[in-house]
Scaffold this motif. Structure first.
Motif, mmCIF file in Angstrom:
data_model
loop_
_atom_site.group_PDB
_atom_site.id
_atom_site.type_symbol
_atom_site.label_atom_id
_atom_site.label_comp_id
_atom_site.label_asym_id
_atom_site.label_seq_id
_atom_site.Cartn_x
_atom_site.Cartn_y
_atom_site.Cartn_z
ATOM 1 N N SER A 1 -3.848 10.667 0.461
ATOM 2 C CA SER A 1 -4.930 8.839 1.253
ATOM 3 C C SER A 1 -4.106 7.655 0.845
ATOM 4 C CB SER A 1 -6.534 8.619 1.429
ATOM 5 O OG SER A 1 -6.752 8.101 1.595
ATOM 6 N N SER A 2 -5.016 6.685 1.103
ATOM 7 C CA SER A 2 -4.199 5.725 0.791
ATOM 8 C C SER A 2 -4.634 5.098 -0.084
ATOM 9 C CB SER A 2 -4.213 4.634 1.791
ATOM 10 O OG SER A 2 -5.266 4.051 2.196
ATOM 11 N N LEU B 1 -2.282 -3.527 5.104
ATOM 12 C CA LEU B 1 -3.516 -2.702 6.108
ATOM 13 C C LEU B 1 -2.470 -2.063 7.148
ATOM 14 C CD1 LEU B 1 -4.943 -5.721 7.593
ATOM 15 C CD2 LEU B 1 -6.376 -4.378 6.150
ATOM 16 N N ASP B 2 -1.357 -2.049 5.952
ATOM 17 C CA ASP B 2 -0.120 -0.778 7.182
ATOM 18 C C ASP B 2 -0.318 0.743 6.749
ATOM 19 O OD1 ASP B 2 1.094 -3.126 8.254
ATOM 20 O OD2 ASP B 2 2.548 -3.206 6.223
ATOM 21 N N CYS B 3 -1.552 0.743 5.765
ATOM 22 C CA CYS B 3 -1.594 2.435 5.383
ATOM 23 C C CYS B 3 -3.198 2.516 6.306
ATOM 24 C CB CYS B 3 -1.262 2.342 4.147
ATOM 25 S SG CYS B 3 0.173 1.921 3.277
ATOM 26 N N ASP B 4 -2.941 3.000 7.282
ATOM 27 C CA ASP B 4 -3.974 3.425 8.044
ATOM 28 C C ASP B 4 -4.142 4.523 9.162
ATOM 29 O OD1 ASP B 4 -2.222 2.860 10.238
ATOM 30 O OD2 ASP B 4 -3.425 1.631 11.163
ATOM 31 N N CYS C 1 0.950 -1.257 -0.384
ATOM 32 C CA CYS C 1 0.443 -0.153 0.130
ATOM 33 C C CYS C 1 0.866 1.198 0.123
ATOM 34 C CB CYS C 1 -1.667 -0.274 1.376
ATOM 35 S SG CYS C 1 -0.191 -0.018 2.162
ATOM 36 N N ASP D 1 -4.862 9.066 8.978
ATOM 37 C CA ASP D 1 -6.117 9.365 8.269
ATOM 38 C C ASP D 1 -5.121 10.146 7.661
ATOM 39 O OD1 ASP D 1 -7.356 9.019 10.862
ATOM 40 O OD2 ASP D 1 -6.873 10.768 12.108
#
Length: 349
Positions: A146-147, A160-163, A89, A165
Motif C-alpha cells: 500500500s502507499s 496524491l499520486d499514489c492512489d 509518496c 488499490d
C-alpha cells in the motif's frame, strides 16, 4: 541488466505464549546499513493472527545517515533539473493477509463508503476477483503493498499520486511495472536523495570580513569539510537497498552587487585535483590574480554586500542489483555571508 529478485529477510512467524502476545512486537529494531537506523522512522508493527503466530512487518524505509553532512548549518540540496523532486509518496509492503482483513472489514462495516464501493472491495479482496479471502492461502508467501507518504511531504501535490488499490506481491517477485512509485532500488535512491544533507557553503575569504575597493579577494573551501556525503535507504522486509552519494564539484560565487568582478569571469570555481575548491591566500600572493574570488568595484558604504556561495553536488547511486553508479540530478546548496567593502584611504601630507 540483471533480473532483480526480492528476498524475504524479515517476515517473522513464530509461536508465542499468551503473555508475549500481550506485549507489543518491535520489528527490526536498529536494522539498517551497518546495523543502524540512525534515528529514522520505521513503520514497524506486530500482529497476532488467529493461529497463534505473530507476523512482524516493516514496510517503511529505514535510512542510514551516518555518512551524511551534519551540523546546524547543514541543509538539503535542491535539484538543478527543473521541477524534478524525489517521490512524495511510494508503495511498499504494509499488510499480511490477516492484517489487511483487520484493516478493511471495519471500514466496510460502517457503510460510510457506500454499499457499491464496499461490494466492489469485497469482490476484489474476498470473493475471488482476483483475490480470495484476502489471499490467506498465501500467508507467509508475500505481502499486501500500500502507499506511504514521504515524511515531510504530506502537503505536496505529489503525495496524491499514489492512489492505486492495495495490491499483492509474491515473495521474490518485483512489484508491478505499471506502478512507478513502487519501491525499487531506484526509488529508494531517490528517497535517499531527499535525505542528503551537505555542509554550509560559507567560503573562507582573504581579506576576511572587510575588503577594499579594487582589491582582489581570494576565496576557497576547506577540503576537510567539503567531501562526499551519502545516505543509504533500506526496506528490511525486502532486503533491498540503495546508497545515494553527493560529491562537491564546483563553487559559484555571486558577489551581491553588479559592481564587482569575479574570478574566473563565470564566477564558477571548479574542483581542483586534490578535491579542494579555490586556493588559500598566502603571503607573497598580493600581486597575483586569485583562481577563485571576487573584486568589488564600489564601496558597500555603511552596509555590506551579501555574497552568495553555492556548491553544486554531483549525485549518483548504487544499490541492490546495481553495482555501477547511476546518475541522479545534480543538487545545489547555497548560503549568504556579509562582506564589507571600504574605500582605500589615501593619506595626504
Amino acid at each position: 541488466m540483471p533480473v532483480l529478485r526480492y528476498r524475504n529477510t524479515a517476515v517473522i512467524a513464530f509461536t508465542v505464549s499468551t503473555a508475549l502476545l500481550l506485549c507489543p512486537v518491535q520489528a527490526y529494531a536498529g536494522y539498517g546499513h551497518d546495523g543502524s537506523s540512525n534515528g529514522s522512522d520505521t513503520s514497524a508493527s506486530g500482529d497476532a493472527d488467529d493461529d497463534g503466530t505473530v507476523s512482524a512487518t516493516a514496510g517503511a524505509v529505514v535510512f542510514d545517515r551516518s555518512k551524511n553532512g551534519s551540523g546546524e548549518s547543514a541543509g538539503p540540496v535542491a535539484s538543478t533539473a527543473g521541477t524534478w523532486t524525489p517521490p512524495a509518496c511510494y508503495y511498499a509492503p504494509k499488510y499480511s493477509p490477516a492484517q489487511l482483513q483487520k484493516y478493511l472489514e471495519p471500514i466496510w462495516a460502517v457503510d460510510s463508503t457506500g454499499y457499491e464501493w464496499d461490494a466492489k472491495q469485497r469482490d476484489h479482496y474476498v470473493q475471488g476477483n482476483p483475490y480470495t479471502d484476502f489471499n490467506k492461502e498465501k500467508a507467509g508467501k508475500g505481502y499486501w503493498w500500500s502507499s506511504y507518504v514521504t515524511e515531510g511531504r504530506g502537503g505536496d501535490p505529489g503525495a496524491l499520486d499514489c492512489d492505486a488499490d492495495i495490491f499483492w506481491v509474491d515473495t521474490g517477485d518485483p512489484p508491478p511495472a505499471d506502478i512507478p512509485e513502487a519501491i525499487t532500488p531506484e526509488v529508494l535512491a531517490q528517497l535517499a536523495y531527499a535525505e542528503i544533507r551537505v555542509p554550509s557553503t560559507e567560503v573562507t575569504l582573504a581579506p576576511a570580513g572587510t575588503t577594499k575597493v579594487n582589491l582582489p579577494t581570494w576565496a576557497w573551501l576547506d577540503t576537510a569539510e567539503f567531501k562526499p556525503v551519502s545516505v543509504t535507504a533500506t526496506v528490511p522486509l525486502l532486503g533491498v537497498e540503495a546508497t545515494t552519494v553527493a560529491e562537491p564539484v564546483s563553487l559559484k560565487i555571486e558577489p551581491g552587487t553588479a559592481d564587482a568582478t569575479t574570478y574566473p569571469a563565470s564566477g564558477v570555481c571548479t574542483l581542483n585535483g586534490d578535491n579542494s575548491i579555490g586556493e588559500a591566500y598566502a603571503a607573497g600572493k598580493s600581486d597575483e590574480t586569485p583562481p577563485c574570488g571576487v573584486k568589488y568595484l564600489r564601496s558597500s558604504g555603511d552596509d555590506s554586500y551579501k555574497l552568495r556561495a553555492t556548491i553544486t553536488w554531483k549525485i549518483h547511486w548504487t544499490g541492490t542489483g546495481v553495482n555501477d553508479p547511476r546518475d541522479l540530478p545534480d543538487g545545489e546548496f547555497g548560503a549568504e555571508q556579509d562582506v564589507v567593502v571600504q574605500e582605500i584611504q589615501a593619506v595626504n601630507r
